[in-house]
Design a protein around this motif. Structure first.
Motif, mmCIF file in Angstrom:
data_model
loop_
_atom_site.group_PDB
_atom_site.id
_atom_site.type_symbol
_atom_site.label_atom_id
_atom_site.label_comp_id
_atom_site.label_asym_id
_atom_site.label_seq_id
_atom_site.Cartn_x
_atom_site.Cartn_y
_atom_site.Cartn_z
ATOM 1 N N MET A 92 7.389 21.114 -2.813
ATOM 2 C CA MET A 92 8.012 21.171 -4.136
ATOM 3 C C MET A 92 9.421 20.593 -4.060
ATOM 4 O O MET A 92 10.150 20.822 -3.092
ATOM 5 C CB MET A 92 8.066 22.608 -4.649
ATOM 6 C CG MET A 92 8.601 22.749 -6.067
ATOM 7 S SD MET A 92 8.569 24.461 -6.655
ATOM 8 C CE MET A 92 6.800 24.739 -6.775
ATOM 9 N N LYS A 93 9.782 19.824 -5.076
ATOM 10 C CA LYS A 93 11.094 19.215 -5.122
ATOM 11 C C LYS A 93 12.146 20.221 -5.614
ATOM 12 O O LYS A 93 11.888 21.030 -6.491
ATOM 13 C CB LYS A 93 11.081 17.999 -6.049
ATOM 14 C CG LYS A 93 10.154 16.876 -5.594
ATOM 15 C CD LYS A 93 10.594 16.301 -4.255
ATOM 16 C CE LYS A 93 9.697 15.121 -3.865
ATOM 17 N NZ LYS A 93 10.100 14.551 -2.555
ATOM 18 N N ALA A 94 13.306 20.124 -5.002
ATOM 19 C CA ALA A 94 14.416 20.992 -5.397
ATOM 20 C C ALA A 94 15.563 20.158 -5.931
ATOM 21 O O ALA A 94 15.802 19.037 -5.478
ATOM 22 C CB ALA A 94 14.892 21.821 -4.208
ATOM 23 N N ILE A 95 16.257 20.703 -6.897
ATOM 24 C CA ILE A 95 17.456 20.090 -7.457
ATOM 25 C C ILE A 95 18.636 20.982 -7.114
ATOM 26 O O ILE A 95 18.648 22.163 -7.479
ATOM 27 C CB ILE A 95 17.337 19.923 -8.983
ATOM 28 C CG1 ILE A 95 16.166 19.015 -9.317
ATOM 29 C CG2 ILE A 95 18.637 19.365 -9.571
ATOM 30 C CD1 ILE A 95 15.777 19.040 -10.775
ATOM 31 N N LEU A 96 19.584 20.445 -6.397
ATOM 32 C CA LEU A 96 20.767 21.208 -6.020
ATOM 33 C C LEU A 96 21.828 21.061 -7.098
ATOM 34 O O LEU A 96 22.037 19.967 -7.616
ATOM 35 C CB LEU A 96 21.329 20.711 -4.688
ATOM 36 C CG LEU A 96 20.335 20.590 -3.532
ATOM 37 C CD1 LEU A 96 21.057 20.115 -2.270
ATOM 38 C CD2 LEU A 96 19.626 21.907 -3.284
ATOM 39 N N GLU A 152 14.052 20.741 -16.935
ATOM 40 C CA GLU A 152 13.342 21.982 -17.234
ATOM 41 C C GLU A 152 11.877 21.735 -17.587
ATOM 42 O O GLU A 152 11.085 22.669 -17.627
ATOM 43 C CB GLU A 152 14.031 22.731 -18.388
ATOM 44 C CG GLU A 152 13.866 22.086 -19.754
ATOM 45 C CD GLU A 152 14.875 20.965 -19.996
ATOM 46 O OE1 GLU A 152 14.872 20.415 -21.118
ATOM 47 O OE2 GLU A 152 15.634 20.651 -19.080
ATOM 48 N N GLN A 153 11.515 20.456 -17.806
ATOM 49 C CA GLN A 153 10.131 20.145 -18.140
ATOM 50 C C GLN A 153 9.275 19.942 -16.895
ATOM 51 O O GLN A 153 8.080 19.733 -16.986
ATOM 52 C CB GLN A 153 10.090 18.866 -19.000
ATOM 53 C CG GLN A 153 10.898 18.963 -20.282
ATOM 54 C CD GLN A 153 10.443 20.073 -21.198
ATOM 55 O OE1 GLN A 153 9.248 20.339 -21.299
ATOM 56 N NE2 GLN A 153 11.376 20.732 -21.864
ATOM 57 N N THR A 154 9.863 19.987 -15.696
ATOM 58 C CA THR A 154 9.114 19.709 -14.472
ATOM 59 C C THR A 154 8.973 20.965 -13.629
ATOM 60 O O THR A 154 9.713 21.924 -13.770
ATOM 61 C CB THR A 154 9.829 18.626 -13.642
ATOM 62 O OG1 THR A 154 11.114 19.124 -13.242
ATOM 63 C CG2 THR A 154 10.024 17.354 -14.445
ATOM 64 N N ASP A 155 8.006 20.951 -12.731
ATOM 65 C CA ASP A 155 7.741 22.083 -11.849
ATOM 66 C C ASP A 155 8.642 21.957 -10.621
ATOM 67 O O ASP A 155 8.200 21.520 -9.557
ATOM 68 C CB ASP A 155 6.263 22.083 -11.463
ATOM 69 C CG ASP A 155 5.882 23.343 -10.703
ATOM 70 O OD1 ASP A 155 6.611 24.342 -10.816
ATOM 71 O OD2 ASP A 155 4.866 23.311 -9.991
ATOM 72 N N ARG A 156 9.881 22.362 -10.796
ATOM 73 C CA ARG A 156 10.854 22.215 -9.717
ATOM 74 C C ARG A 156 11.682 23.481 -9.528
ATOM 75 O O ARG A 156 11.627 24.398 -10.338
ATOM 76 C CB ARG A 156 11.794 21.030 -9.991
ATOM 77 C CG ARG A 156 11.104 19.680 -9.944
ATOM 78 C CD ARG A 156 12.098 18.557 -9.854
ATOM 79 N NE ARG A 156 11.438 17.269 -9.765
ATOM 80 C CZ ARG A 156 12.070 16.124 -9.504
ATOM 81 N NH1 ARG A 156 13.378 16.128 -9.346
ATOM 82 N NH2 ARG A 156 11.412 15.000 -9.429
ATOM 83 N N VAL A 157 12.430 23.469 -8.425
ATOM 84 C CA VAL A 157 13.319 24.576 -8.101
ATOM 85 C C VAL A 157 14.755 24.113 -8.261
ATOM 86 O O VAL A 157 15.148 23.053 -7.748
ATOM 87 C CB VAL A 157 13.106 25.058 -6.648
ATOM 88 C CG1 VAL A 157 14.069 26.191 -6.310
ATOM 89 C CG2 VAL A 157 11.672 25.496 -6.425
ATOM 90 N N TYR A 158 15.537 24.869 -8.993
ATOM 91 C CA TYR A 158 16.984 24.652 -9.038
ATOM 92 C C TYR A 158 17.609 25.574 -7.997
ATOM 93 O O TYR A 158 17.362 26.789 -8.012
ATOM 94 C CB TYR A 158 17.556 25.043 -10.401
ATOM 95 C CG TYR A 158 17.309 24.086 -11.532
ATOM 96 C CD1 TYR A 158 18.228 23.091 -11.833
ATOM 97 C CD2 TYR A 158 16.175 24.209 -12.332
ATOM 98 C CE1 TYR A 158 18.015 22.230 -12.901
ATOM 99 C CE2 TYR A 158 15.959 23.349 -13.397
ATOM 100 C CZ TYR A 158 16.879 22.360 -13.676
ATOM 101 O OH TYR A 158 16.672 21.519 -14.725
ATOM 102 N N LEU A 159 18.430 25.037 -7.137
ATOM 103 C CA LEU A 159 19.160 25.857 -6.171
ATOM 104 C C LEU A 159 20.650 25.788 -6.479
ATOM 105 O O LEU A 159 21.244 24.704 -6.487
ATOM 106 C CB LEU A 159 18.897 25.382 -4.742
ATOM 107 C CG LEU A 159 17.490 25.628 -4.185
ATOM 108 C CD1 LEU A 159 17.402 25.105 -2.757
ATOM 109 C CD2 LEU A 159 17.126 27.104 -4.237
ATOM 110 N N PHE A 160 21.240 26.945 -6.726
ATOM 111 C CA PHE A 160 22.659 27.057 -7.035
ATOM 112 C C PHE A 160 23.381 27.756 -5.888
ATOM 113 O O PHE A 160 22.791 28.584 -5.179
ATOM 114 C CB PHE A 160 22.874 27.863 -8.321
ATOM 115 C CG PHE A 160 22.250 27.264 -9.546
ATOM 116 C CD1 PHE A 160 23.013 26.508 -10.432
ATOM 117 C CD2 PHE A 160 20.905 27.451 -9.833
ATOM 118 C CE1 PHE A 160 22.442 25.962 -11.577
ATOM 119 C CE2 PHE A 160 20.330 26.912 -10.972
ATOM 120 C CZ PHE A 160 21.100 26.168 -11.846
ATOM 121 N N ALA A 161 24.651 27.444 -5.718
ATOM 122 C CA ALA A 161 25.447 28.096 -4.685
ATOM 123 C C ALA A 161 25.579 29.584 -4.987
ATOM 124 O O ALA A 161 25.572 30.006 -6.151
ATOM 125 C CB ALA A 161 26.836 27.459 -4.591
ATOM 126 N N GLY A 162 25.704 30.373 -3.928
ATOM 127 C CA GLY A 162 25.782 31.820 -4.095
ATOM 128 C C GLY A 162 27.178 32.315 -4.374
ATOM 129 O O GLY A 162 27.723 33.117 -3.613
#
Length: 319
Positions: free
Chosen positions: A1-5, A82-92
């Motif tokens: 799965m693709k992730a967007i940082l 938001e229309q794609t099956d992806r993961v958003y990764l945000f800093a903690g």
């Protein structure tokens, strides 16, 4: 799965954000690959420096005239991810957690903060995170995309970007949003750079055995002379003898230095949970029955003044 940082270079911890996300991707994910990073920055930012820290192949640079989370959310929404099956990764951090929650809600996806691991499944993703003040680990099965997650700062070791710099996929300056009654403008004023207790290799932890603020200041001076980071127990922080950013334990930083000196600390469970992953623990307490002694690699039953004075005189400031 693709992730967007999603990285916030408007804050002065941008490089730390990048290093922790890079470490998280390498060490704590399975079946997740980051190909794109969205970097919010100011007009004064050095573009070459921004790109050299991005742990992804491509970057979308969005310049903000004002650092507003509402503007960031609007720009993310316009990208159409938001229309794609992806993961958003945000800093903690506070920015990342707020953006993860609000983005997940706005896009009708799933959000979770402070995650420790991410694994892809046939039905979605499975994530884990610490719960009950770090005493238990919970597993969550997320099935509704997009998945908006902020990463726990203690979940992985930071990794510096060593490969080629990211290529610019898109770049623009965000237009100012219409004024509203629920957001405020703020200015980031760089101050003294706060050191990260969670990544310190050598740390001196001070407890209420210091007796007063002057004692804590003396301990802090000893730590500086030894080249150690300085942290405190909850009673010290609650007495305002040291800033809350120095707090160690279940309600503060969960540290894992190579060497931890616990001086004037009784060894309460809530505090010990914050240092138990240390490579080597030295306890200093004049009470031979202090619980911390039973949990340390070396226990010194003596007055902390005497011990720290000797150490600070002999210990080279090299760690």
């Amino acid at each position: 799965m693709k992730a967007i940082l999603v990285l916030n270079a408007c804050a002065n911890d941008y490089r730390i954000q990048s290093q922790f996300l890079a470490g998280f991707l390498q060490q704590r994910t399975k079946g997740v690959e980051a190909d794109t990073a969205v970097v919010f920055h100011t007009q004064e930012a050095d573009r070459a420096e921004l790109l050299s820290s991005v742990p992804a192949k491509e970057a979308i640079l969005i310049c903000l005239t004002k650092a507003r989370t509402e503007t960031m959310l609007n720009q993310l929404e316009k990208l159409g991810f938001e229309q794609t099956d992806r993961v958003y990764l945000f800093a903690g951090n506070c920015f990342g957690s707020e953006l993860a929650v609000r983005m997940g809600q706005r896009c009708g996806g799933t959000f979770l903060t402070g995650v420790d691991t991410v694994q892809c499944t046939k039905e979605g993703i499975t994530v884990t995170k610490s719960v009950y003040s770090g005493h238990m680990e919970a597993e969550f099965a997320l099935k509704r995309a997009p998945y908006c997650l902020s990463v726990s700062r203690s979940s992985a070791e930071p990794v510096m970007q060593k490969g080629p710099t990211a290529e610019i996929l898109e770049e623009w300056t965000a237009r100012e949003d219409t004024e509203n009654d629920f957001s405020e403008d703020y200015t980031l004023i760089p101050g003294n750079e706060e050191k990260n207790l969670e990544t310190a290799p050598f740390l001196l932890a001070a407890g209420s055995g210091a007796k007063n603020k002057e004692g804590i200041e003396a301990m802090a001076q000893a730590a500086e002379k030894m080249g150690a980071e300085f942290g405190v127990s909850r009673p010290v922080a609650m007495s305002a003898w040291a800033p809350m950013s120095c707090l160690i334990g279940v309600s503060g930083a969960m540290i894992k230095p190579e060497i931890c000196i616990a001086a004037g600390v009784s060894g309460a469970p809530a505090f010990y949970a914050g240092i138990e992953k240390s490579g080597f623990i030295v306890s200093v307490n004049s009470d031979p029955r202090a619980p911390i002694h039973r949990k340390s690699d070396i226990a010194i039953v003596d007055d902390w003044h005497t011990v720290l004075k000797h150490l600070s005189d002999q210990f080279p400031k090299s760690l």
